[in-house]
Design a protein around this motif. Structure first.
Motif, PDB file in Angstrom:
ATOM      1  N   GLY A   1      -3.554   5.217  -6.015  1.00 47.97           N
ATOM      2  CA  GLY A   1      -3.492   5.164  -7.476  1.00 47.97           C
ATOM      3  C   GLY A   1      -2.152   5.676  -7.974  1.00 47.97           C
ATOM      4  O   GLY A   1      -1.538   5.089  -8.875  1.00 47.97           O
ATOM      5  N   LEU A   2      -1.663   6.762  -7.381  1.00 49.06           N
ATOM      6  CA  LEU A   2      -0.362   7.319  -7.768  1.00 49.06           C
ATOM      7  C   LEU A   2       0.763   6.394  -7.306  1.00 49.06           C
ATOM      8  O   LEU A   2       1.680   6.067  -8.066  1.00 49.06           O
ATOM      9  CB  LEU A   2      -0.196   8.718  -7.154  1.00 49.06           C
ATOM     10  N   THR A   3       0.687   5.959  -6.052  1.00 49.82           N
ATOM     11  CA  THR A   3       1.767   5.128  -5.501  1.00 49.82           C
ATOM     12  C   THR A   3       1.951   3.845  -6.310  1.00 49.82           C
ATOM     13  O   THR A   3       3.070   3.462  -6.633  1.00 49.82           O
ATOM     14  CB  THR A   3       1.472   4.785  -4.027  1.00 49.82           C
ATOM     15  N   TYR A   4       0.836   3.186  -6.640  1.00 48.62           N
ATOM     16  CA  TYR A   4       0.953   1.946  -7.426  1.00 48.62           C
ATOM     17  C   TYR A   4       1.543   2.236  -8.806  1.00 48.62           C
ATOM     18  O   TYR A   4       2.357   1.479  -9.311  1.00 48.62           O
ATOM     19  CB  TYR A   4      -0.416   1.279  -7.610  1.00 48.62           C
ATOM     20  N   SER A   5       1.126   3.339  -9.389  1.00 44.61           N
ATOM     21  CA  SER A   5       1.541   3.630 -10.752  1.00 44.61           C
ATOM     22  C   SER A   5       3.039   3.937 -10.853  1.00 44.61           C
ATOM     23  O   SER A   5       3.674   3.626 -11.851  1.00 44.61           O
ATOM     24  CB  SER A   5       0.708   4.798 -11.279  1.00 44.61           C
ATOM     25  N   ILE A   6       3.616   4.561  -9.799  1.00 49.23           N
ATOM     26  CA  ILE A   6       5.045   4.911  -9.861  1.00 49.23           C
ATOM     27  C   ILE A   6       5.857   4.044  -8.892  1.00 49.23           C
ATOM     28  O   ILE A   6       6.931   4.435  -8.454  1.00 49.23           O
ATOM     29  CB  ILE A   6       5.269   6.413  -9.571  1.00 49.23           C
TER      30      ILE A   6
ATOM     31  N   CYS B   1       0.861  -1.187   0.000  1.00 50.96           N
ATOM     32  CA  CYS B   1       0.000   0.000   0.000  1.00 50.96           C
ATOM     33  C   CYS B   1       0.901   1.241   0.000  1.00 50.96           C
ATOM     34  O   CYS B   1       1.669   1.434  -0.922  1.00 50.96           O
ATOM     35  CB  CYS B   1      -0.928  -0.092   1.210  1.00 50.96           C
ATOM     36  N   GLN B   2       0.876   2.034   1.063  1.00 48.04           N
ATOM     37  CA  GLN B   2       1.606   3.308   1.056  1.00 48.04           C
ATOM     38  C   GLN B   2       2.970   3.252   1.743  1.00 48.04           C
ATOM     39  O   GLN B   2       3.574   4.298   2.011  1.00 48.04           O
ATOM     40  CB  GLN B   2       0.748   4.385   1.746  1.00 48.04           C
ATOM     41  N   GLY B   3       3.481   2.056   2.028  1.00 44.86           N
ATOM     42  CA  GLY B   3       4.740   1.934   2.774  1.00 44.86           C
ATOM     43  C   GLY B   3       5.902   2.718   2.169  1.00 44.86           C
ATOM     44  O   GLY B   3       6.625   3.417   2.874  1.00 44.86           O
ATOM     45  N   HIS B   4       6.061   2.615   0.834  1.00 41.38           N
ATOM     46  CA  HIS B   4       7.185   3.303   0.181  1.00 41.38           C
ATOM     47  C   HIS B   4       7.132   4.808   0.423  1.00 41.38           C
ATOM     48  O   HIS B   4       8.149   5.447   0.648  1.00 41.38           O
ATOM     49  CB  HIS B   4       7.146   3.073  -1.339  1.00 41.38           C
TER      50      HIS B   4
ATOM     51  N   LEU C   1      -4.847  22.395  -3.583  1.00 40.90           N
ATOM     52  CA  LEU C   1      -4.908  20.996  -3.134  1.00 40.90           C
ATOM     53  C   LEU C   1      -4.926  20.101  -4.356  1.00 40.90           C
ATOM     54  O   LEU C   1      -5.778  20.270  -5.227  1.00 40.90           O
ATOM     55  CB  LEU C   1      -6.203  20.771  -2.348  1.00 40.90           C
ATOM     56  N   VAL C   2      -3.994  19.168  -4.415  1.00 38.49           N
ATOM     57  CA  VAL C   2      -3.961  18.269  -5.571  1.00 38.49           C
ATOM     58  C   VAL C   2      -4.255  16.848  -5.096  1.00 38.49           C
ATOM     59  O   VAL C   2      -3.463  16.245  -4.364  1.00 38.49           O
ATOM     60  CB  VAL C   2      -2.586  18.312  -6.275  1.00 38.49           C
ATOM     61  N   TYR C   3      -5.408  16.341  -5.481  1.00 35.46           N
ATOM     62  CA  TYR C   3      -5.756  14.945  -5.164  1.00 35.46           C
ATOM     63  C   TYR C   3      -5.272  14.079  -6.307  1.00 35.46           C
ATOM     64  O   TYR C   3      -5.845  14.096  -7.395  1.00 35.46           O
ATOM     65  CB  TYR C   3      -7.271  14.813  -4.972  1.00 35.46           C
ATOM     66  N   TRP C   4      -4.213  13.346  -6.050  1.00 38.46           N
ATOM     67  CA  TRP C   4      -3.552  12.615  -7.149  1.00 38.46           C
ATOM     68  C   TRP C   4      -3.696  11.105  -6.913  1.00 38.46           C
ATOM     69  O   TRP C   4      -3.124  10.559  -5.973  1.00 38.46           O
ATOM     70  CB  TRP C   4      -2.075  13.011  -7.212  1.00 38.46           C
ATOM     71  N   GLY C   5      -4.474  10.469  -7.765  1.00 35.31           N
ATOM     72  CA  GLY C   5      -4.734   9.032  -7.587  1.00 35.31           C
ATOM     73  C   GLY C   5      -5.402   8.755  -6.255  1.00 35.31           C
ATOM     74  O   GLY C   5      -5.231   7.686  -5.670  1.00 35.31           O
TER      75      GLY C   5
END
Ligand code: SF4
Lengths: 404, 135
Positions: A240-245, A106-109, A134-138
């Motif tokens: 969504g962002l974390t998984y993608s990058i 999940c968000q560990g990285h 405010l930027v909601y990214w993924g």
């Protein structure tokens, strides 16, 4: 007033009306929080081989399994208090176990980057008082952390943002899907193709440096101009962002270097996932995926729950407050059928249905107290509102630790 | 009695790309009863844009089989209420979507939850039960 443990916002303004030791009504909680506070319909009972037993007998069996295991693993903890997590770390050390949590996939990285101060971050209270862009990214906060926009980011009045969303704040969504959060960001929704985040970041960095980006130049230059004008900006980095990058998280660090007025906040789901990361980090310098061996800590991707199950490297699994059978790909979890699984949870889960030993526990934040760490790093107190027939997970882990 | 030839004819299969998302109503149902009807209804479905549905000959509330080499599930179709650019369908994150997620991780510990490639075809089979998604 109690604290809601429905998500990592840990809302502290929840009123509950309790009748006959059950929650009759909640006030201020969102839909997700109210459901969490009212509780599940399937409470777990202690069992061995799916047959009900006394809780002490299930504890004894768990101890026997953990003692006999040569390569045990402890997993879960996103729904456990700091106190329970610290006990789990001690237990893992004592039995030379591998230890991982849900942040591993999940968000560990991202949280690791935060704890290593790789980019600027800030508190939710600073966001309420100061944030203008405010930027909601993924991130679909409206569905995952449902009071995020109303308590902290977009709608509230703040010290420097007296006119809230009407005039003082601008919300932007960057996403593959027009989420409920994206709908609120009217006129500022940037739709990207699946796994297109990296390309979008590169183009945005070009635009911020005054170059003409190759990817959608008009929109990129328009977005760069908005971000540059921000006085106090925040990127809410969703899953969504974390998984993608995930193979190049540093690209987000590079973007944040180009945006000196911006802060990055990983959007955490489980109420104390950040707590687990911080507690393990304080103890070992790592946020997850560790194995303890005679006083030493080894950190390796092979100690992630996913790789450990894929490669069949664990011979017993203790799961606390998590449901890996539900949340991991089915292609990965088949190994669980061949090893003894011990499950500590307030509710029946898909994992508890395949567990050899089930040990029920109290629901933290309602039936037991403790502390947890909010998504921005603030320590929040959880209060007990009613009694439970079962000990909390901290006490279950304490008993395992004492006897083993 | 005439033979129902239709049942021997396999419905055409189409390639589909799926990404996952979160839905507050489904999370609420999960908190209450993960083995209940509400959670099943809100999870065992796929949201597809109107144009993609037309291309594949699929209608709102049709029942479909989605499969790839990692697994298969039978779910209901929901037509997206939004203007979709097409090419991607959506499943809420759940054991049903997880049945289709690849085991390829490159040793990095994070599966591709957000990009599922599968085949979709019409079916008359029962919706996959949560019980059958266990190990
Ligand atoms: S936003 Fe999160 S913490 Fe707040 S009430 Fe909703 S579920 Fe609970």
């Amino acid at each position: 007033m109690i604290t809601c443990t429905g998500c990592a916002l840990l809302c502290e303004d929840i009123e509950v009306i309790i009748e006959n030791n059950s929650v009759k009504e909640t006030r201020n909680a969102c839909r997700r929080g109210a459901a969490r506070i009212k509780g599940c319909v399937n409470r777990m009972v202690p069992s061995i081989d799916q047959k009900p037993v006394d809780i002490d007998i299930s504890l004894k069996k768990a101890i026997q399994i953990l003692k006999n295991a040569k390569a045990p693993m402890l997993f879960g903890f996103g729904n456990s208090t700091n106190e329970a997590q610290k006990k789990a770390i001690q237990l893992a050390k004592k039995i030379n176990a591998a230890l991982d949590d849900t942040s591993s996939f999940c968000q560990g990285h991202l949280i690791e980057k935060v704890l290593h101060n790789k980019f600027r971050t800030c508190s939710l209270d600073e966001i309420r008082n100061k944030a203008d862009v405010l930027v909601y990214w993924g991130s679909d906060a409206q569905d995952s952390q449902p009071r995020h926009l109303s308590r902290f980011s977009y709608f509230p009045r703040g010290e420097l943002r007296q006119r809230g969303y009407e005039e003082d704040r601008l919300a932007i969504a960057i996403d593959v899907r027009e989420s409920n959060t994206a709908k609120i960001c009217k006129g500022h929704f940037y739709r990207i193709p699946l796994k297109g985040d990296r390309e979008f970041i590169l183009a945005l960095m070009d635009a911020l440096s005054g170059k003409v980006p190759t990817y959608d130049p008009k929109k990129m230059l328009e977005l760069a101009a908005i971000l540059k004008k921000a006085e106090f900006g925040v990127i809410f980095a969703g899953i969504g962002l974390t998984y993608s990058i995930k193979d190049d998280i540093d690209i987000l660090v590079a973007l944040s270097d180009k945006l000196p007025n911006f802060h990055i906040m990983p959007m955490v789901g489980h109420y104390n996932m950040r707590g687990f990361n911080e507690n393990l980090f304080n103890e070992t310098g790592f946020v997850n995926r560790v194995k303890f061996s005679e006083g030493k800590t080894i950190h390796d991707d092979k100690y992630s729950i996913v790789e450990a199950l894929k490669e069949n490297t664990v011979d017993a699994l203790l799961v606390v407050g998590s449901d890996p059978v539900s949340s991991l790909p089915r292609s990965i979890i088949s190994h669980l059928a061949s090893i003894p699984v011990i499950c500590i949870d307030p509710c029946v889960t898909m994992t508890s249905k395949i567990a050899i030993v089930n040990i029920p526990c109290a629901v933290s934040g309602i039936e037991s107290s403790g502390t947890a760490i909010r998504m921005d790093g603030k320590v929040v107190e959880l209060k007990k509102a009613m009694a439970s027939n079962y000990p909390d997970d901290e006490n279950v882990l304490k008993r395992l630790l004492e006897v083993i | 009695m005439g033979m129902d030839i239709g049942k021997f004819l396999k419905s055409p299969e189409h390639e589909i790309k799926i990404t996952t998302y979160r839905d507050i109503f489904q999370i609420e149902a999960l908190e209450r009863d993960r083995f209940g009807e509400d959670y099943r209804k809100l999870s065992a479905c796929i949201v597809i844009g109107k144009n993609d549905m037309q291309k594949m000959g699929i209608k709102d509330r049709d029942r479909v089989l989605i499969s790839n080499k990692y697994g298969s599930v039978v779910v209901d179709v929901k037509e997206s209420k939004k203007e979709e650019p097409g090419g991607v369908a959506f499943m809420v994150n759940s054991p049903w979507s997880n049945a289709l997620v690849s085991d390829v991780t490159g040793g990095k510990g994070i599966p591709e939850f957000k990009e599922i490639i599968a085949k979709i075809s019409l079916t008359k089979e029962e919706i996959t039960s949560i019980e059958s998604l266990r190990v």
